[in-house]
Scaffold this motif. Structure first.
Motif, PDB file in Angstrom:
ATOM      1  N   UNK A  73       0.729  -1.559  -0.094  1.00 29.30           N
ATOM      2  CA  UNK A  73      -0.025   0.048  -0.076  1.00 29.30           C
ATOM      3  C   UNK A  73       0.940   1.206  -0.097  1.00 29.30           C
ATOM      4  N   UNK A  74       0.704   2.040  -1.107  1.00 28.19           N
ATOM      5  CA  UNK A  74       1.659   3.185  -1.023  1.00 28.19           C
ATOM      6  C   UNK A  74       0.898   4.489  -0.393  1.00 28.19           C
ATOM      7  N   UNK A  75       1.367   4.411   0.892  1.00 33.04           N
ATOM      8  CA  UNK A  75       0.649   5.543   1.745  1.00 33.04           C
ATOM      9  C   UNK A  75       0.598   5.147   3.232  1.00 33.04           C
ATOM     10  N   UNK A  76      -0.419   5.645   3.890  1.00 37.40           N
ATOM     11  CA  UNK A  76      -0.517   5.455   5.310  1.00 37.40           C
ATOM     12  C   UNK A  76      -1.572   4.459   5.596  1.00 37.40           C
ATOM     13  N   UNK A  77      -1.417   3.421   6.377  1.00 37.13           N
ATOM     14  CA  UNK A  77      -2.361   2.612   7.055  1.00 37.13           C
ATOM     15  C   UNK A  77      -2.407   2.668   8.341  1.00 37.13           C
ATOM     16  N   UNK A  78      -3.823   3.029   8.909  1.00 38.59           N
ATOM     17  CA  UNK A  78      -4.033   3.434  10.096  1.00 38.59           C
ATOM     18  C   UNK A  78      -4.750   2.223  10.765  1.00 38.59           C
ATOM     19  N   UNK A  79      -4.114   1.654  11.789  1.00 36.58           N
ATOM     20  CA  UNK A  79      -4.633   0.862  12.822  1.00 36.58           C
ATOM     21  C   UNK A  79      -5.085   1.255  14.012  1.00 36.58           C
ATOM     22  N   UNK A  80      -6.346   1.163  14.441  1.00 36.41           N
ATOM     23  CA  UNK A  80      -6.834   1.537  15.678  1.00 36.41           C
ATOM     24  C   UNK A  80      -6.559   0.497  16.837  1.00 36.41           C
ATOM     25  N   UNK A  81      -6.109   0.819  18.048  1.00 38.90           N
ATOM     26  CA  UNK A  81      -5.489   0.010  18.909  1.00 38.90           C
ATOM     27  C   UNK A  81      -6.493  -0.135  20.010  1.00 38.90           C
ATOM     28  N   UNK A  82      -6.188  -0.556  21.186  1.00 34.53           N
ATOM     29  CA  UNK A  82      -6.867  -0.437  22.440  1.00 34.53           C
ATOM     30  C   UNK A  82      -7.796   0.696  22.885  1.00 34.53           C
ATOM     31  N   UNK A  83      -7.020   1.629  22.539  1.00 36.53           N
ATOM     32  CA  UNK A  83      -7.496   3.206  22.955  1.00 36.53           C
ATOM     33  C   UNK A  83      -8.876   3.370  22.404  1.00 36.53           C
ATOM     34  N   UNK A  84      -9.210   2.500  21.096  1.00 37.16           N
ATOM     35  CA  UNK A  84     -10.469   2.817  20.355  1.00 37.16           C
ATOM     36  C   UNK A  84     -11.303   1.423  20.261  1.00 37.16           C
ATOM     37  N   UNK A  85     -11.045   0.671  21.588  1.00 38.20           N
ATOM     38  CA  UNK A  85     -11.843  -0.530  21.314  1.00 38.20           C
ATOM     39  C   UNK A  85     -12.816  -0.712  22.480  1.00 38.20           C
ATOM     40  N   UNK A  86     -13.078   0.457  23.274  1.00 35.06           N
ATOM     41  CA  UNK A  86     -14.154   0.263  24.490  1.00 35.06           C
ATOM     42  C   UNK A  86     -15.627   0.351  23.800  1.00 35.06           C
ATOM     43  N   UNK A  87     -16.277  -0.396  24.706  1.00 28.06           N
ATOM     44  CA  UNK A  87     -17.732  -0.342  24.457  1.00 28.06           C
ATOM     45  C   UNK A  87     -18.553  -0.337  25.493  1.00 28.06           C
ATOM     46  N   UNK A  88     -19.428   0.491  25.576  1.00 27.17           N
ATOM     47  CA  UNK A  88     -20.269   0.912  26.710  1.00 27.17           C
ATOM     48  C   UNK A  88     -21.731   1.066  26.545  1.00 27.17           C
ATOM     49  N   UNK A  89     -22.523   0.589  27.441  1.00 23.61           N
ATOM     50  CA  UNK A  89     -24.082   0.928  27.467  1.00 23.61           C
ATOM     51  C   UNK A  89     -24.043   2.330  27.837  1.00 23.61           C
ATOM     52  N   UNK A  90     -24.998   3.295  27.158  1.00 21.70           N
ATOM     53  CA  UNK A  90     -25.201   4.539  27.378  1.00 21.70           C
ATOM     54  C   UNK A  90     -26.646   4.751  28.029  1.00 21.70           C
ATOM     55  N   UNK A  91     -27.465   3.976  27.692  1.00 20.49           N
ATOM     56  CA  UNK A  91     -28.892   3.639  28.258  1.00 20.49           C
ATOM     57  C   UNK A  91     -29.378   2.428  27.867  1.00 20.49           C
ATOM     58  N   UNK A  92     -30.747   2.107  28.213  1.00 21.40           N
ATOM     59  CA  UNK A  92     -31.167   0.694  28.164  1.00 21.40           C
ATOM     60  C   UNK A  92     -31.071   0.143  26.940  1.00 21.40           C
ATOM     61  N   UNK A  93     -30.923   0.640  25.773  1.00 23.50           N
ATOM     62  CA  UNK A  93     -30.907  -0.029  24.501  1.00 23.50           C
ATOM     63  C   UNK A  93     -29.819   0.623  23.475  1.00 23.50           C
ATOM     64  N   UNK A  94     -29.043   1.462  24.159  1.00 22.88           N
ATOM     65  CA  UNK A  94     -27.842   2.180  23.361  1.00 22.88           C
ATOM     66  C   UNK A  94     -26.333   1.815  23.760  1.00 22.88           C
ATOM     67  N   UNK A  95     -25.687   1.473  22.776  1.00 21.15           N
ATOM     68  CA  UNK A  95     -24.484   1.181  22.866  1.00 21.15           C
ATOM     69  C   UNK A  95     -23.531   2.253  22.254  1.00 21.15           C
ATOM     70  N   UNK A  96     -22.321   2.833  23.045  1.00 16.51           N
ATOM     71  CA  UNK A  96     -21.309   3.640  22.306  1.00 16.51           C
ATOM     72  C   UNK A  96     -20.138   2.826  22.275  1.00 16.51           C
ATOM     73  N   UNK A  97     -19.654   2.844  20.912  1.00 11.34           N
ATOM     74  CA  UNK A  97     -18.588   1.786  20.364  1.00 11.34           C
ATOM     75  C   UNK A  97     -17.380   2.452  19.924  1.00 11.34           C
ATOM     76  N   UNK A  98     -16.116   2.057  20.406  1.00  8.91           N
ATOM     77  CA  UNK A  98     -14.903   2.611  19.694  1.00  8.91           C
ATOM     78  C   UNK A  98     -14.756   1.941  18.136  1.00  8.91           C
ATOM     79  N   UNK A  99     -14.246   2.724  17.169  1.00 12.75           N
ATOM     80  CA  UNK A  99     -13.884   2.147  15.920  1.00 12.75           C
ATOM     81  C   UNK A  99     -13.255   0.867  15.835  1.00 12.75           C
ATOM     82  N   UNK A 100     -12.282   0.441  16.718  1.00 14.03           N
ATOM     83  CA  UNK A 100     -11.547  -0.430  17.050  1.00 14.03           C
ATOM     84  C   UNK A 100     -12.108  -1.791  17.658  1.00 14.03           C
ATOM     85  N   UNK A 101     -13.368  -1.525  18.148  1.00 10.03           N
ATOM     86  CA  UNK A 101     -13.976  -2.762  18.739  1.00 10.03           C
ATOM     87  C   UNK A 101     -14.415  -3.826  17.718  1.00 10.03           C
ATOM     88  N   UNK A 102     -14.342  -4.881  18.193  1.00 10.30           N
ATOM     89  CA  UNK A 102     -14.700  -6.053  17.491  1.00 10.30           C
ATOM     90  C   UNK A 102     -16.148  -6.400  17.430  1.00 10.30           C
TER      91      UNK A 102
END
Length: 299
Positions: A73-102
């Protein structure tokens, strides 16, 4: 771009001539000029803002739906690590997810919070960033059914929150701008019983295990399902089950999967896919479209 070019200062990790084959499911392909693993969202935004606008940027998640060509790949590949892998419930039906979470982490967190409707993410072999970009889906669900909005860092370094309506979702496609990196997403499901949610996840896992070559070096679903057709059936009817080019083969277990039997080059895999497309067109008149992203330069 050469490894001697000056790049913006970062707080995360920058690696020159970084091998990408170990990071993608097919285990093939050449290196990235640079691999950038940002420390946090500010690090990423600052880097993209200060990076020469002519340099291509690509986000890499778990590397499932991807062929990196042998020249790299002729350029920059960006890989999101642990800092972007958090997932948390913010109310009874909604999740806030980091872009690096599986997908597995998102679906498991939803289960524990009693949120139904996200079970299908259990079967998507990638990260939030990847399946938000391509409207990932399986087993009756797709990202557009649960997405409220997503946070992105644009190629210019600008940070934006884009609502569902701005993403232009169609089947396995979005209108996200080139070079934008998804750093987070908000998903909404509905209330459910954790035991019932787990049972549905188990059903999906068992079905996937039975029908897909999960123990092989593969890239996931190769072709999009054309209107009114199943891609695997068209491939099978064209006589391609088990067909091989070099070290690449159409899976005997699921004909919409290509596998690296050991030493396939990315050129083998892509050539196999193109030959399958040609045979399907000759047999059925249907033109299959790649679902797997192909990036980089040929060797």
């Amino acid at each position: 771009m050469s490894a001697t070019d000056t790049l913006p200062t970062v707080r995360g990790k920058l690696t020159a001539k970084a091998p990408l084959a170990p990071l993608v499911w097919f285990k093939s392909g050449g290196p990235a000029d640079w691999l950038f693993e940002p420390q946090d969202a500010d690090d990423l935004a600052d880097f993209l803002r200060d990076l020469d606008p002519a340099v291509p940027v690509m986000a890499l998640g778990l590397g499932s739906n991807l062929i990196v060509r042998d020249g790299g790949f002729p350029g920059v590949v960006v890989r999101l690590g642990k800092a972007f892998a958090k997932v948390e419930a913010i109310d009874a039906t909604t999740l806030r997810c980091g872009g690096g979470a599986s997908g597995i982490l998102v679906s498991s967190t939803a289960r524990d919070a009693g949120i139904a409707g996200m079970e299908f993410l259990r079967s998507i072999p990638g990260t939030v960033g990847g399946f938000v970009r391509m409207n990932g889906g399986a087993y009756g669900g797709e990202v557009k059914d649960i997405l409220i909005d997503c946070d992105v860092v644009l190629r210019s370094g600008e940070r934006k929150t884009l609502p569902l309506a701005d993403l232009g979702y169609t089947y396995r496609h979005s209108e996200l701008p080139e070079g934008a990196v998804v750093i987070g997403a908000t998903f909404r499901g509905q209330s459910g019983e954790p035991a019932a949610i787990q049972a549905e996840m188990d059903r999906i896992s068992a079905s996937r295990e039975a029908s897909q070559p999960l123990r092989s070096k593969t890239g996931g679903s190769t072709f999009k399902n054309p209107d009114g057709h199943k891609a695997w059936k068209l491939v099978d009817e064209a006589g391609c089950r088990g067909f091989a080019v070099g070290g690449a083969q159409v899976s005997e277990k699921h004909t919409n999967f290509l596998i690296n039997t050991g030493d396939a080059t990315s050129a083998d895999i892509e050539a196999l896919g193109e030959e399958v497309r040609r045979r399907v067109k000759d047999k059925s008149g249907v033109e299959l479209q790649w679902e797997i992203q192909r990036v980089g330069v040929a060797k």
